[in-house]
Design a protein around this motif. Structure first.
Motif, PDB file in Angstrom:
ATOM      1  N   THR A  98       0.873  -1.154   0.000  1.00 19.96           N
ATOM      2  CA  THR A  98       0.000   0.000   0.000  1.00 19.96           C
ATOM      3  C   THR A  98       0.908   1.201   0.000  1.00 19.96           C
ATOM      4  OG1 THR A  98      -0.061   0.024   2.409  1.00 19.96           O
ATOM      5  CG2 THR A  98      -1.868  -1.112   1.302  1.00 19.96           C
ATOM      6  N   ILE A  99       0.458   2.297  -0.537  1.00 24.03           N
ATOM      7  CA  ILE A  99       1.336   3.445  -0.662  1.00 24.03           C
ATOM      8  C   ILE A  99       1.351   4.209   0.640  1.00 24.03           C
ATOM      9  CG2 ILE A  99       1.851   5.483  -2.049  1.00 24.03           C
ATOM     10  CD1 ILE A  99       1.873   2.711  -3.447  1.00 24.03           C
ATOM     11  N   SER A 100       2.544   4.396   1.196  1.00 25.18           N
ATOM     12  CA  SER A 100       2.687   5.075   2.469  1.00 25.18           C
ATOM     13  C   SER A 100       2.697   6.575   2.251  1.00 25.18           C
ATOM     14  CB  SER A 100       3.994   4.631   3.143  1.00 25.18           C
ATOM     15  OG  SER A 100       4.205   5.354   4.319  1.00 25.18           O
ATOM     16  N   SER A 101       1.845   7.278   2.965  1.00 22.59           N
ATOM     17  CA  SER A 101       1.803   8.729   2.857  1.00 22.59           C
ATOM     18  C   SER A 101       2.067   9.303   4.225  1.00 22.59           C
ATOM     19  CB  SER A 101       0.433   9.186   2.351  1.00 22.59           C
ATOM     20  OG  SER A 101       0.350  10.582   2.350  1.00 22.59           O
ATOM     21  N   THR A 102       3.211   9.942   4.385  1.00 23.82           N
ATOM     22  CA  THR A 102       3.572  10.481   5.678  1.00 23.82           C
ATOM     23  C   THR A 102       3.287  11.963   5.707  1.00 23.82           C
ATOM     24  OG1 THR A 102       5.812  10.679   4.859  1.00 23.82           O
ATOM     25  CG2 THR A 102       5.293   8.725   6.141  1.00 23.82           C
ATOM     26  N   GLY A 103       3.621  12.596   6.816  1.00 23.41           N
ATOM     27  CA  GLY A 103       3.183  13.963   7.050  1.00 23.41           C
ATOM     28  C   GLY A 103       3.862  14.987   6.183  1.00 23.41           C
ATOM     29  N   THR A 104       3.247  16.162   6.128  1.00 17.07           N
ATOM     30  CA  THR A 104       3.809  17.268   5.379  1.00 17.07           C
ATOM     31  C   THR A 104       4.782  18.038   6.242  1.00 17.07           C
ATOM     32  OG1 THR A 104       2.001  18.694   6.103  1.00 17.07           O
ATOM     33  CG2 THR A 104       1.702  17.513   4.029  1.00 17.07           C
ATOM     34  N   GLY A 105       5.523  18.937   5.595  1.00 15.64           N
ATOM     35  CA  GLY A 105       6.415  19.805   6.352  1.00 15.64           C
ATOM     36  C   GLY A 105       7.868  19.427   6.233  1.00 15.64           C
ATOM     37  N   ALA A 106       8.189  18.242   5.750  1.00 15.04           N
ATOM     38  CA  ALA A 106       9.581  17.832   5.563  1.00 15.04           C
ATOM     39  C   ALA A 106       9.706  17.204   4.196  1.00 15.04           C
ATOM     40  CB  ALA A 106      10.010  16.838   6.645  1.00 15.04           C
ATOM     41  N   SER A 107      10.722  17.592   3.447  1.00 16.46           N
ATOM     42  CA  SER A 107      10.831  17.125   2.078  1.00 16.46           C
ATOM     43  C   SER A 107      11.006  15.620   1.993  1.00 16.46           C
ATOM     44  CB  SER A 107      12.010  17.819   1.389  1.00 16.46           C
ATOM     45  OG  SER A 107      13.222  17.518   2.067  1.00 16.46           O
ATOM     46  N   LEU A 108      11.657  15.012   2.996  1.00 20.20           N
ATOM     47  CA  LEU A 108      11.877  13.567   2.937  1.00 20.20           C
ATOM     48  C   LEU A 108      10.585  12.783   3.045  1.00 20.20           C
ATOM     49  CD1 LEU A 108      15.091  12.969   5.066  1.00 20.20           C
ATOM     50  CD2 LEU A 108      14.801  12.682   2.613  1.00 20.20           C
ATOM     51  N   THR A 109       9.543  13.385   3.620  1.00 23.23           N
ATOM     52  CA  THR A 109       8.313  12.632   3.809  1.00 23.23           C
ATOM     53  C   THR A 109       7.484  12.547   2.541  1.00 23.23           C
ATOM     54  OG1 THR A 109       7.019  14.562   4.468  1.00 23.23           O
ATOM     55  CG2 THR A 109       8.204  13.389   6.197  1.00 23.23           C
ATOM     56  N   GLN A 110       7.859  13.278   1.505  1.00 21.04           N
ATOM     57  CA  GLN A 110       7.055  13.307   0.302  1.00 21.04           C
ATOM     58  C   GLN A 110       7.605  12.336  -0.736  1.00 21.04           C
ATOM     59  OE1 GLN A 110       4.239  14.933   0.438  1.00 21.04           O
ATOM     60  NE2 GLN A 110       4.916  15.441   2.502  1.00 21.04           N
ATOM     61  N   PRO A 111       6.741  11.502  -1.330  1.00 20.66           N
ATOM     62  CA  PRO A 111       7.216  10.652  -2.420  1.00 20.66           C
ATOM     63  C   PRO A 111       7.552  11.504  -3.631  1.00 20.66           C
ATOM     64  CG  PRO A 111       4.833  10.537  -2.245  1.00 20.66           C
ATOM     65  CD  PRO A 111       5.314  11.352  -1.078  1.00 20.66           C
ATOM     66  N   ILE A 112       8.447  10.991  -4.457  1.00 21.33           N
ATOM     67  CA  ILE A 112       8.754  11.656  -5.713  1.00 21.33           C
ATOM     68  C   ILE A 112       7.662  11.258  -6.692  1.00 21.33           C
ATOM     69  CG2 ILE A 112      10.480  11.964  -7.524  1.00 21.33           C
ATOM     70  CD1 ILE A 112      12.551  10.941  -5.509  1.00 21.33           C
ATOM     71  N   SER A 113       6.725  12.183  -6.974  1.00 23.34           N
ATOM     72  CA  SER A 113       5.562  11.864  -7.797  1.00 23.34           C
ATOM     73  C   SER A 113       5.737  12.425  -9.185  1.00 23.34           C
ATOM     74  CB  SER A 113       4.286  12.434  -7.166  1.00 23.34           C
ATOM     75  OG  SER A 113       4.049  11.830  -5.920  1.00 23.34           O
ATOM     76  N   ILE A 114       5.365  11.643 -10.166  1.00 23.63           N
ATOM     77  CA  ILE A 114       5.424  12.044 -11.555  1.00 23.63           C
ATOM     78  C   ILE A 114       4.019  11.980 -12.119  1.00 23.63           C
ATOM     79  CG2 ILE A 114       6.342  11.477 -13.848  1.00 23.63           C
ATOM     80  CD1 ILE A 114       8.743  10.257 -12.456  1.00 23.63           C
ATOM     81  N   GLY A 115       3.577  13.048 -12.752  1.00 19.75           N
ATOM     82  CA  GLY A 115       2.257  13.029 -13.362  1.00 19.75           C
ATOM     83  C   GLY A 115       1.340  14.106 -12.854  1.00 19.75           C
ATOM     84  N   GLY A 116       1.842  15.069 -12.094  1.00 17.22           N
ATOM     85  CA  GLY A 116       1.041  16.195 -11.666  1.00 17.22           C
ATOM     86  C   GLY A 116      -0.109  15.824 -10.772  1.00 17.22           C
ATOM     87  N   GLY A 117      -0.009  14.724 -10.026  1.00 18.10           N
ATOM     88  CA  GLY A 117      -1.067  14.330  -9.119  1.00 18.10           C
ATOM     89  C   GLY A 117      -2.208  13.608  -9.786  1.00 18.10           C
ATOM     90  N   LYS A 118      -2.141  13.398 -11.093  1.00 17.31           N
ATOM     91  CA  LYS A 118      -3.197  12.681 -11.803  1.00 17.31           C
ATOM     92  C   LYS A 118      -2.788  11.222 -11.975  1.00 17.31           C
ATOM     93  CE  LYS A 118      -5.834  16.213 -12.104  1.00 17.31           C
ATOM     94  NZ  LYS A 118      -7.072  16.263 -11.342  1.00 17.31           N
ATOM     95  N   ASN A 119      -2.070  10.940 -13.051  1.00 13.32           N
ATOM     96  CA  ASN A 119      -1.479   9.611 -13.176  1.00 13.32           C
ATOM     97  C   ASN A 119      -0.164   9.646 -12.411  1.00 13.32           C
ATOM     98  OD1 ASN A 119      -0.770   7.061 -13.957  1.00 13.32           O
ATOM     99  ND2 ASN A 119      -0.025   7.682 -15.960  1.00 13.32           N
ATOM    100  N   TYR A 120      -0.084   8.960 -11.260  1.00  9.19           N
ATOM    101  CA  TYR A 120       1.063   9.137 -10.374  1.00  9.19           C
ATOM    102  C   TYR A 120       2.022   7.965 -10.475  1.00  9.19           C
ATOM    103  CZ  TYR A 120      -0.641   5.609  -7.128  1.00  9.19           C
ATOM    104  OH  TYR A 120      -1.025   4.424  -6.564  1.00  9.19           O
ATOM    105  N   MET A 121       3.280   8.229 -10.168  1.00  7.29           N
ATOM    106  CA  MET A 121       4.265   7.174  -9.970  1.00  7.29           C
ATOM    107  C   MET A 121       5.200   7.622  -8.859  1.00  7.29           C
ATOM    108  SD  MET A 121       6.921   5.261 -12.553  1.00  7.29           S
ATOM    109  CE  MET A 121       8.008   6.652 -12.814  1.00  7.29           C
ATOM    110  N   ASN A 122       5.248   6.854  -7.773  1.00  3.53           N
ATOM    111  CA  ASN A 122       6.120   7.150  -6.648  1.00  3.53           C
ATOM    112  C   ASN A 122       7.443   6.405  -6.813  1.00  3.53           C
ATOM    113  OD1 ASN A 122       4.161   8.725  -5.460  1.00  3.53           O
ATOM    114  ND2 ASN A 122       3.348   7.062  -4.212  1.00  3.53           N
ATOM    115  N   ILE A 123       8.523   7.066  -6.458  1.00  2.00           N
ATOM    116  CA  ILE A 123       9.855   6.482  -6.532  1.00  2.00           C
ATOM    117  C   ILE A 123      10.518   6.643  -5.175  1.00  2.00           C
ATOM    118  CG2 ILE A 123      12.089   6.520  -7.709  1.00  2.00           C
ATOM    119  CD1 ILE A 123      10.737   7.917 -10.043  1.00  2.00           C
TER     120      ILE A 123
END
Length: 539
Positions: free
Chosen positions: A148-173
């Motif tokens: 399942t895709i882990s979504s952690t808190g905001t406020g720190a850059s490390l907590t954000q997945p690298i998303s490709i697709g502008g939030g529509k068609n997404y790919m996390n790396i």
């Protein structure tokens, strides 16, 4: 561009007004000079130009709104843009406030932003605790896949997945680096640590450096891939496609299909990745029966959540079972030798040469703070030591977990996990009947471990291993030596993106007809870091 067009329109409009003021009144004298007629034509041309610019602005604004997702779709066909329709919300927009988490999915309070399998009654689909209650079970019992895709808190850059697709068609790396510093009384540590991702040499080890991808394919599928890099004892880089598969997201009747390269759903340890393990090395029985790289391969799997009051899931997988990742099955061995037999290394002949992997698992809440999970597994297929040699592996596993009703970040907790395996291996006479005898080996083993999260970020663990290999007067392979092990470790999680683990092992290797027994002491210092929001695995 928009401001420029507005200025142009304003100038043109002022010109038109001025021209209209200079134009003669049609109700006035009908006499018209050539200059007045030319001015009237210029006014009409300017009017058409302004109308054209206004239409272009409207079209451009509509395109901008559509690209930003703020304009409603004008297409009458709901399948005209399936990727957009199936896209999950942006993790940064829906994530809860940042908090501490561990590798254990039931301790991590994370928001899922990927589709999950349908769940049965009394099961939390996201694997997280409801208010004041312990989660019904872990990720492995609400989905036939460990992701399942882990979504952690905001406020720190490390907590954000690298998303490709502008939030529509997404790919996390994400990227995970797992390293270890090892010391041992054994010079041949690779013969003691049989797992392919275990520390296998004295000194520094880099046995699992993982690049992970996950994303929505369309409204019907999601995809996952894990590419692993390893450095061997000569510092040569090895690359393996550990997993690359797609799975369905919306099948009816609590069904889910999975296809590609993936770990078999056998027991507790096999479907997981090394960075989720509670110890620095794999249990002995797992490495010697399912193989150092685990039981995985190209194939397909179907799972069904049984509609009963408790959680119950049936899984059936089928894989090629060939090569080192099919260790006890169609494995040609090292240099064409396995258990001292020269292997047949044949092509698939029929359904009997596939590896069939059934599993049934159940979970019950004992109380709001306690949960148990029990499962049985099997793996059946042919092996390469004879023309018609077969392998059967049976497994049973048990998990108990307690977490305090007043837990902070998942602590304190206690987790007890036990797994038993038995293998019946028909060792033939090899290719062209070249080996003197055929034998049937009855090998079995188990491990049992207890983890105590006694303070936020700190976990202590102890594990016992035992493996009994049937002694043979004809086969002197190192993997046929019975052994046992006691392990103890202490793990510190500074954050959910790093960990430091200190572990001690004491191994006992028994005498065999060919090999002498010995004791080995080993110490490991393991450290890990994660870049990006790594998808959650089975815990």
């Amino acid at each position: 561009m928009r401001n420029f067009l507005l200025v142009v329109i304003t100038v043109f409009s002022a010109t038109i007004v001025s021209a209209q003021q200079l134009a003669p009144n049609p109700n006035s004298t009908p006499t018209a000079s050539p200059d007045i007629e030319n001015l009237r034509q210029q006014v009409q041309a300017l009017t058409e130009t302004v109308k054209t610019l206004q239409r272009q602005m409207k079209d451009q604004q509509a395109a901008i709104e559509k690209a930003n997702g703020t304009a409603p779709s004008s297409s009458p066909n709901p399948e005209a843009s399936p990727v957009v329709a199936a896209a999950p919300p942006s993790p940064a927009a829906s994530a809860p406030p940042a908090h501490f988490a561990t590798e254990d999915a039931s301790v991590v309070s994370s928001q899922s932003n990927a589709p999950t399998a349908p769940s049965g009654p009394s099961v939390n689909a996201d694997g997280t605790a409801t208010s004041g209650s312990f989660p019904t079970t872990d990720t492995s019992v609400v989905s036939s896949a460990p992701e399942t895709i882990s979504s952690t808190g905001t406020g720190a850059s490390l907590t954000q997945p690298i998303s490709i697709g502008g939030g529509k068609n997404y790919m996390n790396i994400s990227f995970d680096g797992l390293f270890a510093l090892a010391g041992s009384t054994a010079r041949d540590l690779s013969n003691i640590e049989r797992g392919d991702h275990d520390p296998q040499q004295r000194g520094f080890n880099a046995r699992n450096i993982e690049l992970a991808f996950d994303g929505a394919v369309d409204p019907y599928f999601e995809g996952f891939a894990n590419i692993v890099f390893k450095l061997d004892n000569d510092n040569e880089t090895q690359v393996e496609v550990e997993e690359a598969f797609l799975q369905t997201t919306s099948l009816p009747f609590n069904l889910q299909l999975k296809a590609g390269q993936f770990f078999a759903a056998f027991g507790r340890i096999n479907p997981t990745h090394p960075h989720t393990w509670d110890f620095a090395d794999a249990p002995i029985v797992h490495a010697l029966l399912l193989g150092g790289d685990g039981l995985r391969g190209v194939g397909t799997q179907i799972s069904w959540i049984v509609p009963v009051p408790w959680y119950s899931q049936l899984i059936l997988g089928v894989q090629n079972g060939r090569g080192n990742t099919g260790y006890s099955f169609r494995n040609p061995g090292d240099g064409g030798m396995f258990f001292d037999r020269r292997t047949t290394d044949r092509e698939l002949r029929g359904l009997q040469d596939f590896v069939w992997i059934p599993r049934w698992e159940n979970s019950v809440d004992l109380s709001p703070t306690q949960v148990v999970l029990a499962g049985v597994s099997g793996a059946f297929g042919s092996n390469e030591t004879g023309a018609n040699s077969r392998t059967q592996i049976y497994g049973a596993d048990f998990l108990y977990k307690w977490k305090s009703a007043n837990a902070e970040g998942g602590f304190p907790f206690v987790k007890w996990q036990t797994e038993f395996m038995y293998r019946r291996f028909e060792a033939g006479r090899g290719i062209n009947e070249s080996f003197p005898v055929a034998e049937t080996f009855h090998d079995w083993g188990l491990y049992s471990q207890v983890l105590w999260g006694f303070k936020k970020g700190w976990v202590a663990g102890i594990r016992g291993d035992y493996y009994d290999a049937e002694d043979s007067k004809f086969t002197d392979d190192l993997d046929r030596q019975s052994r046992s092990r006691i392990s103890a470790n202490l793990t510190w999680y500074p954050t959910e993106f790093s960990k430091i683990r200190l572990q001690y092992n004491h191994d006992f290797l028994d005498d065999t007809f060919f090999l002498a027994g010995r004791d080995v002491d080993s110490v490991f210092l393991q450290f890990e870091f994660i870049l990006g929001a790594h998808g959650a695995h089975k815990f």
